[in-house]
Design a protein around this motif. Structure first.
Motif, PDB file in Angstrom:
ATOM      1  N   LYS A 198      -2.108 -49.890  -4.985  1.00 25.78           N
ATOM      2  CA  LYS A 198      -3.496 -50.251  -5.286  1.00 25.78           C
ATOM      3  C   LYS A 198      -3.716 -50.290  -6.783  1.00 25.78           C
ATOM      4  O   LYS A 198      -2.968 -49.697  -7.559  1.00 25.78           O
ATOM      5  CB  LYS A 198      -4.474 -49.300  -4.621  1.00 25.78           C
ATOM      6  CG  LYS A 198      -4.386 -47.863  -5.069  1.00 25.78           C
ATOM      7  CD  LYS A 198      -5.388 -47.008  -4.312  1.00 25.78           C
ATOM      8  CE  LYS A 198      -5.183 -45.546  -4.648  1.00 25.78           C
ATOM      9  NZ  LYS A 198      -6.144 -44.692  -3.977  1.00 25.78           N
ATOM     10  N   LEU A 251       4.864 -46.108   1.561  1.00 27.57           N
ATOM     11  CA  LEU A 251       4.643 -46.820   2.813  1.00 27.57           C
ATOM     12  C   LEU A 251       3.194 -47.259   2.991  1.00 27.57           C
ATOM     13  O   LEU A 251       2.906 -48.164   3.769  1.00 27.57           O
ATOM     14  CB  LEU A 251       5.071 -45.952   4.001  1.00 27.57           C
ATOM     15  CG  LEU A 251       6.564 -45.607   4.046  1.00 27.57           C
ATOM     16  CD1 LEU A 251       6.852 -44.651   5.198  1.00 27.57           C
ATOM     17  CD2 LEU A 251       7.396 -46.869   4.180  1.00 27.57           C
ATOM     18  N   GLN A 252       2.266 -46.612   2.312  1.00 28.76           N
ATOM     19  CA  GLN A 252       0.853 -46.980   2.422  1.00 28.76           C
ATOM     20  C   GLN A 252       0.510 -48.205   1.585  1.00 28.76           C
ATOM     21  O   GLN A 252      -0.605 -48.687   1.636  1.00 28.76           O
ATOM     22  CB  GLN A 252      -0.053 -45.812   1.972  1.00 28.76           C
ATOM     23  CG  GLN A 252      -0.145 -44.677   2.948  1.00 28.76           C
ATOM     24  CD  GLN A 252       1.066 -43.758   2.895  1.00 28.76           C
ATOM     25  OE1 GLN A 252       1.644 -43.552   1.840  1.00 28.76           O
ATOM     26  NE2 GLN A 252       1.457 -43.212   4.025  1.00 28.76           N
ATOM     27  N   GLY A 253       1.457 -48.719   0.825  1.00 28.00           N
ATOM     28  CA  GLY A 253       1.169 -49.843  -0.059  1.00 28.00           C
ATOM     29  C   GLY A 253       0.645 -49.334  -1.383  1.00 28.00           C
ATOM     30  O   GLY A 253       0.521 -48.142  -1.605  1.00 28.00           O
ATOM     31  N   LYS A 289       2.303 -48.238  -7.186  1.00 28.14           N
ATOM     32  CA  LYS A 289       2.893 -48.384  -5.863  1.00 28.14           C
ATOM     33  C   LYS A 289       2.532 -47.153  -5.054  1.00 28.14           C
ATOM     34  O   LYS A 289       2.354 -46.065  -5.592  1.00 28.14           O
ATOM     35  CB  LYS A 289       4.403 -48.585  -5.936  1.00 28.14           C
ATOM     36  CG  LYS A 289       5.173 -47.509  -6.666  1.00 28.14           C
ATOM     37  CD  LYS A 289       6.632 -47.878  -6.765  1.00 28.14           C
ATOM     38  CE  LYS A 289       7.386 -46.910  -7.657  1.00 28.14           C
ATOM     39  NZ  LYS A 289       8.794 -47.249  -7.786  1.00 28.14           N
ATOM     40  N   GLY A 290       2.397 -47.327  -3.756  1.00 28.03           N
ATOM     41  CA  GLY A 290       1.937 -46.237  -2.914  1.00 28.03           C
ATOM     42  C   GLY A 290       2.876 -45.894  -1.778  1.00 28.03           C
ATOM     43  O   GLY A 290       2.437 -45.396  -0.753  1.00 28.03           O
ATOM     44  N   GLU A 294      -6.172 -53.889  -3.151  1.00 31.17           N
ATOM     45  CA  GLU A 294      -4.947 -53.572  -2.428  1.00 31.17           C
ATOM     46  C   GLU A 294      -3.938 -54.718  -2.426  1.00 31.17           C
ATOM     47  O   GLU A 294      -2.858 -54.581  -1.880  1.00 31.17           O
ATOM     48  CB  GLU A 294      -5.289 -53.135  -1.001  1.00 31.17           C
ATOM     49  CG  GLU A 294      -6.057 -51.818  -1.006  1.00 31.17           C
ATOM     50  CD  GLU A 294      -6.369 -51.298   0.374  1.00 31.17           C
ATOM     51  OE1 GLU A 294      -5.897 -51.879   1.368  1.00 31.17           O
ATOM     52  OE2 GLU A 294      -7.087 -50.300   0.458  1.00 31.17           O
TER      53      GLU A 294
END
Length: 73
Positions: free
Chosen positions: A18, A14-16, A11-12, A59
């Protein structure tokens, strides 16, 4: 399961998230997979975070279960 090359979902914020390659994984008797990489602390993650083949879009994440556990140990 023997050790296999896998992609792991991270998990990233707020950037999502990958899919990250370069991991070796093997299944555990308790469920999940031990993931290993030279520059990463080995741990056990649930099956939904693992792909055995390269994802077509790195993504687009997996279906994350409600109240998901991200790491077992």
């Amino acid at each position: 399961m023997k050790k296999e090359k896998v992609w792991v979902w991270f998990k990233g914020g707020l950037q999502g998230g990958k899919w990250i390659d370069g991991f070796i994984a093997s299944s555990t008797e308790e469920g999940g997979y031990i993931i290993e990489k030279p520059d990463f602390v080995s741990c056990i993650v649930p099956e939904w975070r693992i792909k055995l083949k390269e994802p077509s879009d790195k993504e687009i994440g997996p279906t994350i279960p409600k109240n998901a556990t991200w790491k077992h140990s």
